[in-house]
Design a protein around this motif. Sequence first.
Motif, PDB file in Angstrom:
ATOM      1  N   MET A  86       9.073 -41.651   4.432  1.00 48.20           N
ATOM      2  CA  MET A  86      10.376 -42.274   4.220  1.00 48.20           C
ATOM      3  C   MET A  86      10.333 -43.357   3.142  1.00 48.20           C
ATOM      4  N   PHE A  87       9.209 -43.979   2.941  1.00 49.90           N
ATOM      5  CA  PHE A  87       9.117 -45.038   1.926  1.00 49.90           C
ATOM      6  C   PHE A  87       9.395 -44.502   0.524  1.00 49.90           C
ATOM      7  N   PRO A  88       8.721 -43.439   0.077  1.00 45.95           N
ATOM      8  CA  PRO A  88       9.052 -42.909  -1.251  1.00 45.95           C
ATOM      9  C   PRO A  88      10.476 -42.359  -1.315  1.00 45.95           C
ATOM     10  N   PHE A  89      10.953 -41.782  -0.215  1.00 41.93           N
ATOM     11  CA  PHE A  89      12.307 -41.242  -0.185  1.00 41.93           C
ATOM     12  C   PHE A  89      13.337 -42.354  -0.374  1.00 41.93           C
ATOM     13  N   VAL A  90      13.173 -43.460   0.311  1.00 38.30           N
ATOM     14  CA  VAL A  90      14.109 -44.579   0.192  1.00 38.30           C
ATOM     15  C   VAL A  90      14.062 -45.152  -1.224  1.00 38.30           C
ATOM     16  N   LEU A  91      12.881 -45.244  -1.787  1.00 38.29           N
ATOM     17  CA  LEU A  91      12.755 -45.750  -3.147  1.00 38.29           C
ATOM     18  C   LEU A  91      13.446 -44.818  -4.140  1.00 38.29           C
ATOM     19  N   TYR A  92      13.204 -43.527  -4.009  1.00 32.66           N
ATOM     20  CA  TYR A  92      13.846 -42.548  -4.886  1.00 32.66           C
ATOM     21  C   TYR A  92      15.366 -42.580  -4.712  1.00 32.66           C
ATOM     22  N   ASN A  93      15.820 -42.743  -3.486  1.00 34.29           N
ATOM     23  CA  ASN A  93      17.242 -42.806  -3.196  1.00 34.29           C
ATOM     24  C   ASN A  93      17.873 -44.037  -3.857  1.00 34.29           C
ATOM     25  N   ASN A  94      17.191 -45.172  -3.812  1.00 36.05           N
ATOM     26  CA  ASN A  94      17.711 -46.380  -4.468  1.00 36.05           C
ATOM     27  C   ASN A  94      17.822 -46.192  -5.972  1.00 36.05           C
ATOM     28  N   VAL A  95      16.825 -45.558  -6.564  1.00 34.11           N
ATOM     29  CA  VAL A  95      16.868 -45.303  -8.002  1.00 34.11           C
ATOM     30  C   VAL A  95      18.008 -44.356  -8.344  1.00 34.11           C
ATOM     31  N   SER A  96      18.188 -43.311  -7.558  1.00 29.42           N
ATOM     32  CA  SER A  96      19.271 -42.347  -7.794  1.00 29.42           C
ATOM     33  C   SER A  96      20.637 -42.997  -7.653  1.00 29.42           C
ATOM     34  N   ASN A  97      20.811 -43.848  -6.670  1.00 29.43           N
ATOM     35  CA  ASN A  97      22.092 -44.533  -6.475  1.00 29.43           C
ATOM     36  C   ASN A  97      22.413 -45.452  -7.644  1.00 29.43           C
ATOM     37  N   LYS A  98      21.407 -46.103  -8.211  1.00 26.91           N
ATOM     38  CA  LYS A  98      21.650 -46.974  -9.357  1.00 26.91           C
ATOM     39  C   LYS A  98      22.047 -46.171 -10.582  1.00 26.91           C
ATOM     40  N   LYS A  99      21.480 -44.965 -10.739  1.00 28.11           N
ATOM     41  CA  LYS A  99      21.824 -44.127 -11.891  1.00 28.11           C
ATOM     42  C   LYS A  99      23.240 -43.603 -11.789  1.00 28.11           C
ATOM     43  N   ILE A 100      23.689 -43.302 -10.576  1.00 22.82           N
ATOM     44  CA  ILE A 100      25.039 -42.778 -10.361  1.00 22.82           C
ATOM     45  C   ILE A 100      26.061 -43.886 -10.550  1.00 22.82           C
ATOM     46  N   GLY A 101      25.789 -45.059  -9.992  1.00 21.68           N
ATOM     47  CA  GLY A 101      26.748 -46.157  -9.995  1.00 21.68           C
ATOM     48  C   GLY A 101      26.763 -46.955 -11.207  1.00 21.68           C
TER      49      GLY A 101
END
Length: 101
Positions: A86-101
């Motif tokens: 879950m740690f890498p997943f949460v990190l990847y998710n945060n990066v993806s959310n910043k790219k979208i927003g």
Amino acid sequence: MDVIVEYKNFCYSNFGRYLDEKPIDEIATMLYQADVEMTAGMFISTAIVTSILATIPVLIFSLFIFGISLYTYLLALVTLLVVGGMFPFVLYNNVSNKKIG
């Protein structure tokens, strides 16, 4: 909030500083992109320690329910892998959310 900082410092002081001796550029880049203020060693050590700390109660509970059996070890292994994953997943998710927003 101080408890979280102390926990990260505990993880880092015991494991992370050794991991930072040879930095992992991919993780450091993702941490920077996600605006997470920690080193790659601190991130990895926090993931490892948290996975182990989550696995211990599951292992103890499983020993009471199933005794020493394959189910006990499988539940402990699944817990270790899920929490650690879950740690890498949460990190990847945060990066993806910043790219979208």
